[in-house]
Write a protein that holds these residues in place. Sequence first.
Motif, PDB file in Angstrom:
ATOM      1  N   LEU A   1     -43.082 -66.281 -38.069  1.00 25.05           N
ATOM      2  CA  LEU A   1     -43.547 -67.664 -37.916  1.00 25.05           C
ATOM      3  C   LEU A   1     -42.466 -68.688 -38.234  1.00 25.05           C
ATOM      4  O   LEU A   1     -41.807 -68.606 -39.276  1.00 25.05           O
ATOM      5  N   GLY A   2     -42.276 -69.636 -37.329  1.00 26.37           N
ATOM      6  CA  GLY A   2     -41.414 -70.774 -37.601  1.00 26.37           C
ATOM      7  C   GLY A   2     -39.927 -70.494 -37.579  1.00 26.37           C
ATOM      8  O   GLY A   2     -39.134 -71.348 -37.968  1.00 26.37           O
ATOM      9  N   VAL A   3     -39.516 -69.320 -37.071  1.00 22.04           N
ATOM     10  CA  VAL A   3     -38.101 -68.982 -37.102  1.00 22.04           C
ATOM     11  C   VAL A   3     -37.310 -69.665 -35.993  1.00 22.04           C
ATOM     12  O   VAL A   3     -36.092 -69.761 -36.065  1.00 22.04           O
ATOM     13  N   GLY A   4     -38.006 -70.151 -34.942  1.00 23.43           N
ATOM     14  CA  GLY A   4     -37.319 -70.862 -33.874  1.00 23.43           C
ATOM     15  C   GLY A   4     -37.227 -70.120 -32.560  1.00 23.43           C
ATOM     16  O   GLY A   4     -36.312 -70.358 -31.771  1.00 23.43           O
ATOM     17  N   LYS A   5     -38.196 -69.228 -32.286  1.00 25.61           N
ATOM     18  CA  LYS A   5     -38.163 -68.459 -31.033  1.00 25.61           C
ATOM     19  C   LYS A   5     -38.259 -69.357 -29.810  1.00 25.61           C
ATOM     20  O   LYS A   5     -37.540 -69.168 -28.822  1.00 25.61           O
ATOM     21  N   THR A   6     -39.179 -70.321 -29.849  1.00 21.48           N
ATOM     22  CA  THR A   6     -39.372 -71.202 -28.693  1.00 21.48           C
ATOM     23  C   THR A   6     -38.096 -71.974 -28.377  1.00 21.48           C
ATOM     24  O   THR A   6     -37.663 -72.050 -27.221  1.00 21.48           O
ATOM     25  N   THR A   7     -37.483 -72.542 -29.408  1.00 19.58           N
ATOM     26  CA  THR A   7     -36.235 -73.280 -29.212  1.00 19.58           C
ATOM     27  C   THR A   7     -35.149 -72.374 -28.668  1.00 19.58           C
ATOM     28  O   THR A   7     -34.376 -72.761 -27.779  1.00 19.58           O
ATOM     29  N   ALA A   8     -35.085 -71.141 -29.180  1.00 12.83           N
ATOM     30  CA  ALA A   8     -34.064 -70.191 -28.710  1.00 12.83           C
ATOM     31  C   ALA A   8     -34.249 -69.870 -27.239  1.00 12.83           C
ATOM     32  O   ALA A   8     -33.276 -69.811 -26.473  1.00 12.83           O
ATOM     33  N   ILE A   9     -35.500 -69.641 -26.804  1.00 17.45           N
ATOM     34  CA  ILE A   9     -35.749 -69.321 -25.397  1.00 17.45           C
ATOM     35  C   ILE A   9     -35.422 -70.520 -24.510  1.00 17.45           C
ATOM     36  O   ILE A   9     -34.845 -70.368 -23.424  1.00 17.45           O
ATOM     37  N   ILE A  10     -35.774 -71.710 -24.957  1.00 19.08           N
ATOM     38  CA  ILE A  10     -35.428 -72.910 -24.188  1.00 19.08           C
ATOM     39  C   ILE A  10     -33.907 -73.023 -24.031  1.00 19.08           C
ATOM     40  O   ILE A  10     -33.386 -73.353 -22.952  1.00 19.08           O
ATOM     41  N   ASN A  11     -33.169 -72.711 -25.082  1.00 19.35           N
ATOM     42  CA  ASN A  11     -31.704 -72.740 -24.998  1.00 19.35           C
ATOM     43  C   ASN A  11     -31.178 -71.678 -24.041  1.00 19.35           C
ATOM     44  O   ASN A  11     -30.208 -71.911 -23.304  1.00 19.35           O
ATOM     45  N   LEU A  12     -31.805 -70.497 -24.033  1.00 14.45           N
ATOM     46  CA  LEU A  12     -31.396 -69.464 -23.086  1.00 14.45           C
ATOM     47  C   LEU A  12     -31.666 -69.902 -21.652  1.00 14.45           C
ATOM     48  O   LEU A  12     -30.852 -69.654 -20.747  1.00 14.45           O
ATOM     49  N   LEU A  13     -32.805 -70.549 -21.428  1.00 14.61           N
ATOM     50  CA  LEU A  13     -33.144 -71.026 -20.088  1.00 14.61           C
ATOM     51  C   LEU A  13     -32.130 -72.055 -19.590  1.00 14.61           C
ATOM     52  O   LEU A  13     -31.835 -72.121 -18.392  1.00 14.61           O
ATOM     53  N   LYS A  14     -31.583 -72.830 -20.502  1.00 19.73           N
ATOM     54  CA  LYS A  14     -30.570 -73.810 -20.125  1.00 19.73           C
ATOM     55  C   LYS A  14     -29.265 -73.140 -19.689  1.00 19.73           C
ATOM     56  O   LYS A  14     -28.473 -73.722 -18.952  1.00 19.73           O
ATOM     57  N   GLN A  15     -29.048 -71.892 -20.156  1.00 21.40           N
ATOM     58  CA  GLN A  15     -27.806 -71.179 -19.844  1.00 21.40           C
ATOM     59  C   GLN A  15     -27.922 -70.255 -18.642  1.00 21.40           C
ATOM     60  O   GLN A  15     -26.917 -69.703 -18.188  1.00 21.40           O
ATOM     61  N   LYS A  16     -29.105 -70.061 -18.114  1.00 18.86           N
ATOM     62  CA  LYS A  16     -29.284 -69.080 -17.040  1.00 18.86           C
ATOM     63  C   LYS A  16     -28.474 -69.472 -15.803  1.00 18.86           C
ATOM     64  O   LYS A  16     -28.272 -70.656 -15.511  1.00 18.86           O
ATOM     65  N   PRO A  17     -27.995 -68.478 -15.070  1.00 22.48           N
ATOM     66  CA  PRO A  17     -27.271 -68.784 -13.828  1.00 22.48           C
ATOM     67  C   PRO A  17     -28.119 -69.631 -12.885  1.00 22.48           C
ATOM     68  O   PRO A  17     -29.327 -69.418 -12.762  1.00 22.48           O
ATOM     69  N   LYS A  18     -27.514 -70.574 -12.211  1.00 22.19           N
ATOM     70  CA  LYS A  18     -28.251 -71.544 -11.402  1.00 22.19           C
ATOM     71  C   LYS A  18     -29.070 -70.898 -10.299  1.00 22.19           C
ATOM     72  O   LYS A  18     -30.153 -71.384  -9.954  1.00 22.19           O
ATOM     73  N   LEU A  19     -28.593 -69.816  -9.737  1.00 24.11           N
ATOM     74  CA  LEU A  19     -29.289 -69.204  -8.611  1.00 24.11           C
ATOM     75  C   LEU A  19     -30.347 -68.192  -9.042  1.00 24.11           C
ATOM     76  O   LEU A  19     -31.032 -67.617  -8.193  1.00 24.11           O
ATOM     77  N   GLU A  20     -30.490 -67.977 -10.353  1.00 25.84           N
ATOM     78  CA  GLU A  20     -31.482 -67.020 -10.832  1.00 25.84           C
ATOM     79  C   GLU A  20     -32.793 -67.701 -11.201  1.00 25.84           C
ATOM     80  O   GLU A  20     -32.806 -68.848 -11.659  1.00 25.84           O
TER      81      GLU A  20
END
Length: 330
Positions: A18-37
């Motif tokens: 709880l509260g460790v920051g999973k949602t924020t981490a996934i949002i940050n990963l989504l920002k890094q995903k390759p544009k065509l994926e």
Amino acid sequence: MPLSKLENIPTNLIMGFLGVGKTTAIINLLKQKPKLENWAVLVNEFGTIGIDGSMFAESGATVKEIPGGCLCCAVGLPFQVGVNQLIKQARPDRLLIEPSGLGHPKQVLDMLTQGPFHSLLELRASICLVDPNKLTDSRYTSHETFMDQIALSDVIVANKTDLADKAAIQLFHRIARQSEPYKNVIAECVAGQLELSWLDSHRNPARHTSIPESHKIPAELQTDSVLLTKKAEKFKNFSRQFPSQSCFDYLTLSKFIRTLKPERLKAIIFTNKGWLIINSVDGNIDSTPCKERNNSHIEIITTNDQMNDLSSSFDHCLQASIISEDTQQL
């Protein structure tokens, strides 16, 4: 192309208590995903109102929510249907799965590596985020799910290291290094800034949920509160939604949240500062502007005994009328 032709979709579990920051981490990963994926996210929330899904959707991912419990309770036909629906809709190049902070990851991993998903999904590294400041808190360290998440991870990351002291970070590294089988990656980060390359780290199929002595908190580093507490406290859930015209006074609401200090609070609400996404852990508050919604949502997970008073307390933070509530003890 029919669903049956899809196969070997890279899939990662993003775990953490709880509260460790999973949602924020996934949002940050989504920002890094390759544009065509195209990426998809299966998110499980412990309450009855899905909030994380709305946050991920704003990041451009295709999202499927399983609210109101833990994924392990849904493993079986409902879980299979949810995954298949998401894959059929999104046809993703990668699938990220976020179990609830209180969900049991072992059952999820078993389902993903067996039966109908064996060829459809290619399970890659499971990533576990840990808050070093919680490693001497028995509500976390004596909780079976917390220990399972550490044991089952291929990549273990100390998040929020900017808020942790040297002793807490050293304790994290001691536990991570002594974990067996060894971790592929042991790292630190701030604000959930995971590295994209960690997703494709090797998954060790020998991961297990039996916790060796090396995972347990060394006696010399335990606090008095840990030594005195023999059992993990029960976490309770409060879920409530409000019509869109209901307006919260932001200062009054913030003061109440800081006083309550819930283990976890997530909200998408209308305030006198506009529509906000609010995240709170242990009373610390982070708010971000967001788009207008049909109504306001609040989810709280806490061990606080004030559950019966939460409804009236939120009433006092409002400048307009409210609607339904759903309070339950887990």
